[in-house]
Enzyme design. Structure first.
Site, PDB file in Angstrom:
ATOM      1  N   ASP A 296       0.872  -1.162   0.000  1.00  0.00           N
ATOM      2  CA  ASP A 296       0.000   0.000   0.000  1.00  0.00           C
ATOM      3  C   ASP A 296       0.917   1.222   0.000  1.00  0.00           C
ATOM      4  O   ASP A 296       2.106   1.117   0.326  1.00  0.00           O
ATOM      5  CB  ASP A 296      -0.941   0.012   1.214  1.00  0.00           C
ATOM      6  CG  ASP A 296      -2.119   0.977   0.982  1.00  0.00           C
ATOM      7  OD1 ASP A 296      -2.050   1.793   0.032  1.00  0.00           O
ATOM      8  OD2 ASP A 296      -3.104   0.921   1.738  1.00  0.00           O
TER       9      ASP A 296
HETATM   10  C1  BGC Z   1      -4.835   3.532   0.050  1.00  0.00           C
HETATM   11  C2  BGC Z   1      -4.970   2.515  -1.077  1.00  0.00           C
HETATM   12  C3  BGC Z   1      -4.801   3.189  -2.407  1.00  0.00           C
HETATM   13  C4  BGC Z   1      -3.462   3.904  -2.430  1.00  0.00           C
HETATM   14  C5  BGC Z   1      -3.201   4.646  -3.722  1.00  0.00           C
HETATM   15  C6  BGC Z   1      -3.593   4.370  -0.074  1.00  0.00           C
HETATM   16  O1  BGC Z   1      -3.628   5.445   0.818  1.00  0.00           O
HETATM   17  O2  BGC Z   1      -4.845   2.858   1.287  1.00  0.00           O
HETATM   18  O3  BGC Z   1      -6.208   1.881  -1.001  1.00  0.00           O
HETATM   19  O4  BGC Z   1      -4.894   2.262  -3.444  1.00  0.00           O
HETATM   20  O5  BGC Z   1      -3.437   4.874  -1.381  1.00  0.00           O
HETATM   21  O6  BGC Z   1      -4.049   5.723  -3.854  1.00  0.00           O
END
Ligand code: BGC
Length: 734
Positions: A229
Site C-alpha cells: 500500500d
Molecule cells: C490507500 C490505497 C490506495 C493507495 C493509492 C492508499 O492510501 O490505502 O487503497 O490504493 O493509497 O491511492
C-alpha cells in the site's frame, strides 16, 4: 519486443533491478531498456487517474470518469453478474485510459461499524466479500486490465493504520479475515495483491513473510505480484525478503540505493531481487496497454451505474405499503442531501464524477423541495426547519433525505459515532408530528443508528450510490424498479451492542480481536441479540414464499434444493440465502454461517426450483493444531431464508463425508466422547477389553452424568483397572 524471462532479468544492472522493485513515482512502475513504465490507478468505484499533482488520498483532481456505487452498496446486490459487469466497465475505462492495473477492490471484513473505510469494503461476511470480489476481478481482468486486491490483510481500522497491530487468533484469521482473499486468489487469479499498512500479531504486513509468502504463495498458489500500500514499507530490504515485490510509491533514489547497497554488502540475496524484478516485468508485459488514450462511452457507463444502484438499494422498512409513492398525492422532498447528495466516499477512491444527477434534479416535477437543515454543521437552523415543517404539513407524502456529511466518513480515520447529525434528527422529529407518511432516504457509507425508525413508515438505504444517485433514488421510490438489495452488514440497535465496542480503537498500538469468530451477524445471531436490521435483510414490493426443502449428500458435496414462488403482484428479485449450522464439531462456532446465496428473478405467480451445491469447505473449520480444514462427520443444520433472521426452511442432516470428530483416543478422551462416537474400531476395542461392559454399568448408575464427564485416565475413580484402559486406547488407535 523483448522476451521477459530470467535471462532478461540477469542481463539488467543491479541499479535497474532495484529500480524495478521501486515505484518510479506515485502511479508508475520504473522503465528499463526495452520495457516501458506502466500506470496503476485507483480504484474500487471508478477510475481515479491523475494526470499531474499526484496524491494517494483523493486530494487532487483526476480525469473525468463515471462514479459507480461504493462497495457497501454493490455488495448489497448479492449479484455476482452485476459485479462482473461492474468490473468489465471499470476495465473498459482503465484500458481506454492506458491504465495497466486497477487498485481495488478492497475486500477487508467490516469488524466495527466505526471503521473509516467500511464504505469501500463489501461485507462483514467473508463468503459475500469473496464472491463479490471474485466477480469484480474477473470482470476487470476480462478487459485486459490487471487488478490489485487490497488490503492484505486485517486492515480493519484506520486510526494509526500505519503502525497498529491487529492481534487475532489463527482460526479466526483463517475463517473470517483471510477466507475472502483465499477465494479470490484461487478463483479469479488477480494480477496483484496489495499488502496493508498495519501489523498482524506484531509483524508489519509489508514484512510479513508468513502472510506474503507462506500463506499467499505456498498455500494458495498465488503467482502474481505483491505490491505495498502507498507508503506501507518501513524497511525495503526486509520487505523484499518477506515476499513483497514492489514498493509503492517508492522513495526515489533512496529506495534504489538501499537495495543496491544491501545486495553489495550481502544483506540481500540477489536472487530474491531477481525474482521480484521478474514479477514486476511480467506484470507490465501482461497488463500494459500502449498508445494514446482512447475515448469510451461514459454515458453508457452512467446508465450501468444507475442499473447497479437499482439492483442494490435496500428497502429496510415499508409499513402500510407506503412505498412506492402514490403518484396522485402531493409530495415534499426535504433535506439538503437531496440537492447535494453524498454519492461517494473520501480518500483514494474519490472519483472526478462524469455526470452527477442529484435527487433534486431527478424528482417528480410536481414535488416541492425544502432544504430543512445545513449539511455543513450540526446545529438546527430555525428558519430552514420551519419552512420544511410547513411544506410537510401541506403535503400528503414526505421524502426526507438523511445521512452522514463527508467530514464524518472517509479513508484515513475512524468514526466516533454512528448517530446521524443532531439537526437532521431534530427535523425528523418535527416532520413526523405533522405528516404520517414520511419516508427516510439514507445516504451513508456504513451502519447508522436509527432510534427514530419506529416513527416512520418507510426507510430506504442508498449508501453512497454513485453519480446516478438521483435517478436510482426515484427508480426505487416510484416503483419503476422493484427493490431487491439486501444488507451486507448488520445494523445494530445501538453501537454498544457491537462486540468490538468496548475496545475498538482504544489502544494506540494494539487492536485485539477479542470477539474471535463472532463478527457481525455471527455474534448478534448466536447471542440472540435483537438488532435494528439483520444481515441479509431487504424488502421488495412483492412477496416470496419458500417451500419443499430437500437436502441430499452426493460424493463430497451436499445438494440443497427448494422452491421459491413470487406470491405478490409484481415481478421481483429475491436473494435466497443458505446458512449452515454445525452441531457436531467440538469447537467454538456461530449458530449459523452464510454458505451460499443466489438472486432469483420471478414474475408474479411464478415458481422456480433452486438447486445449489455446497462443497466440503462449507462444513469445515480450520484446525489450528493440524493446520488444515476439517469437516467432521455428524449433525448439521441447513437454513434457507430471506435474511439471517428470517429463516423460511430448515432441515437437519448427517454429513458422512468428512472425518470422525473423534480421530484419536488418548488418556484425556472423555467417557462421553467414547460413548457418543462409536466407530467400528472403538466398538471392537470396548468389547475386546471388557471396558464396554464396565462403562455400561457405571453409566446406568445415578452418577452417570458425573462419569461421562471424566477422562479415561481418571477411570480409576470408578474402580476400572488402568491396564484395561491402556489396552483399550491401544486397540482403539490401532
Ligand atoms: C490507500 C490505497 C490506495 C493507495 C493509492 C492508499 O492510501 O490505502 O487503497 O490504493 O493509497 O491511492
Amino acid at each position: 519486443m523483448v522476451k521477459i524471462n530470467r535471462t532478461f532479468v540477469e542481463g539488467l544492472t543491479l541499479e535497474e533491478k532495484a529500480a524495478l522493485v521501486t515505484g518510479h513515482d506515485f502511479w508508475f512502475t520504473a522503465a528499463v531498456p526495452g520495457v516501458d513504465k506502466m500506470m496503476m490507478t485507483d480504484g474500487p468505484s471508478g477510475l481515479r487517474k491523475q494526470a499531474d499533482d499526484a496524491d494517494a488520498l483523493g486530494l487532487n483532481d483526476s480525469v473525468d470518469a463515471v462514479c459507480f456505487p461504493c462497495s457497501a452498496l454493490t455488495a448489497s446486490s448479492f449479484n455476482d453478474d452485476m459485479l462482473m459487469q461492474l468490473g468489465e466497465n471499470l476495465g473498459i475505462a482503465a484500458k481506454a485510459e492506458r491504465v495497466g492495473v486497477l487498485l481495488g477492490p478492497g475486500v477487508n471484513i467490516k469488524r466495527s461499524p466505526l471503521a473509516g473505510r467500511n464504505f469501500e469494503y463489501f461485507s462483514e461476511d467473508p463468503l459475500l466479500a469473496g464472491r463479490m470480489g471474485t466477480a469484480y476481478v474477473k470482470g476487470v481482468q476480462s478487459q485486459g486490465v490487471g487488478v490489485s486486491v487490497k488490503h492484505f490483510a486485517l486492515n480493519n481500522r484506520e486510526n494509526q493504520r500505519f503502525t497498529n497491530s491487529s492481534n487475532v487468533d489463527e482460526r479466526t484469521m483463517r475463517e473470517i479475515y483471510l477466507a475472502q482473499f483465499e477465494r479470490i486468489v484461487k478463483n479469479a487469479h488477480p494480477a496483484t495483491i496489495m499488502c496493508s499498512y498495519n501489523k498482524v500479531n506484531g509483524t508489519l504486513n509489508s514484512q510479513n513473510q508468513r502472510l506474503l509468502t507462506r500463506v499467499l504463495r505456498d498455500e494458495w498458489g498465488f503467482d502474481g505480484l505483491v505490491m505495498s500500500d502507498w507508503g506501507a514499507v518501513a524497511d525495503h530490504v526486509a520487505a523484499l525478503q518477506a515476499g513483497l515485490d514492489l514498493e509503492m510509491p517508492g522513495k526515489g533514489a533512496a529506495s534504489v540505493d538501499e537495495i543496491v547497497e544491501a545486495v553489495k554488502d550481502g544483506r540481500l540475496d540477489e536472487e530474491v531481487l531477481n525474482k521480484s524484478a521478474l514479477r514486476v516485468l511480467r506484470m507490465v508485459a501482461k497488463w500494459q496497454t500502449k498508445g494514446a488514450v482512447e475515448s469510451y462511452d461514459k454515458d453508457a457507463q452512467h446508465e450501468f451505474a444507475r442499473k447497479l444502484a437499482d439492483d442494490s438499494i435496500v428497502l429496510l422498512k415499508n409499513e402500510h405499503g407506503e412505498l412506492p409513492l402514490d403518484k396522485r398525492s402531493s409530495l415534499a422532498v426535504i433535506g439538503e442531501l437531496a440537492a447535494r447528495p453524498r454519492y461517494q466516499g473520501g480518500g483514494s477512491s474519490h472519483v472526478n464524477a462524469h455526470q452527477v444527477v442529484t435527487p433534486l434534479e431527478a424528482m417528480p416535477q410536481t414535488a416541492s423541495y425544502a432544504q430543512g437543515y445545513q449539511l455543513s454543521n450540526n446545529v438546527v437552523d430555525d428558519d430552514l426547519m420551519a419552512a420544511a415543517v410547513n411544506l410537510a404539513q401541506q403535503s400528503q407524502q414526505v421524502v426526507y433525505f438523511m445521512g452522514y456529511p463527508e467530514e464524518m466518513e472517509s479513508e484515513g480515520f475512524d468514526k466516533t459515532t454512528i448517530d446521524l447529525p443532531e439537526n437532521q434528527v431534530a427535523l425528523l422529529n418535527k416532520l413526523v408530528q405533522v405528516n404520517h407518511h414520511v419516508t427516510v432516504v439514507l445516504q451513508n457509507g456504513s451502519v447508522v443508528a436509527m432510534p427514530w425508525a419506529e416513527q416512520v413508515n418507510s426507510i430506504v438505504e442508498m449508501y453512497l450510490a454513485g453519480e446516478a444517485v438521483g435517478e436510482a433514488t426515484w427508480d426505487i421510490l416510484t416503483g419503476k424498479v422493484n427493490p431487491s438489495g439486501k444488507l451486507s452488514e448488520t445494523f445494530p440497535l445501538r453501537l454498544a451492542d457491537n462486540p468490538t465496542y468496548p475496545t475498538f480503537d482504544s489502544e494506540q498500538n494494539e487492536e485485539n480481536y477479542h470477539e474471535g469468530l463472532f463478527v457481525g451477524y455471527r455474534y448478534y445471531d448466536s447471542k440472540q441479540l435483537p438488532v435494528r436490521f439483520p444481515f441479509g435483510h431487504g424488502l421488495s414490493y412483492t412477496t416470496f414464499s419458500y417451500h419443499d426443502l430437500k437436502v441430499m449428500t452426493k460424493d463430497d458435496q451436499v445438494q440443497v434444493e427448494f422452491q421459491l414462488t413470487n406470491t405478490g403482484n409484481l415481478p421481483g428479485k429475491e436473494v435466497t440465502q443458505i446458512y449452515v449450522g454445525n452441531r457436531v464439531s467440538k469447537v467454538e462456532k456461530p449458530t449459523k454461517e452464510l454458505r451460499d446465496f443466489v438472486k432469483v428473478s420471478l414474475e408474479p405467480g411464478e415458481s422456480k426450483t433452486i438447486r445449489r451445491t455446497l462443497e466440503r469447505r462449507a462444513f469445515a473449520w480450520y484446525n489450528v493444531t493440524e493446520k488444515r480444514w476439517e469437516a467432521d462427520n455428524g449433525r448439521y443444520e441447513i437454513y434457507v431464508g430471506s435474511s439471517v433472521e428470517d429463516i423460511r426452511l430448515q432441515q437437519s442432516f448427517d454429513y458422512e463425508l468428512g472425518q470422525d470428530p473423534l480421530q484419536k483416543v488418548t488418556a484425556e478422551t472423555y467417557v462421553a466422547d467414547i460413548v457418543n462416537h462409536q466407530s467400528p474400531k472403538i466398538k471392537a476395542a470396548l468389547e475386546q477389553t471388557g471396558l464396554g461392559r464396565q462403562l455400561t454399568a457405571i453409566l446406568q448408575s445415578d452418577s452417570a452424568q458425573i462419569f461421562e464427564n471424566i477422562p479415561l485416565r481418571s477411570l480409576v475413580m470408578a474402580y476400572i483397572d488402568p491396564q484395561v484402559v491402556r489396552k483399550f486406547i491401544e486397540l482403539a488407535n490401532a
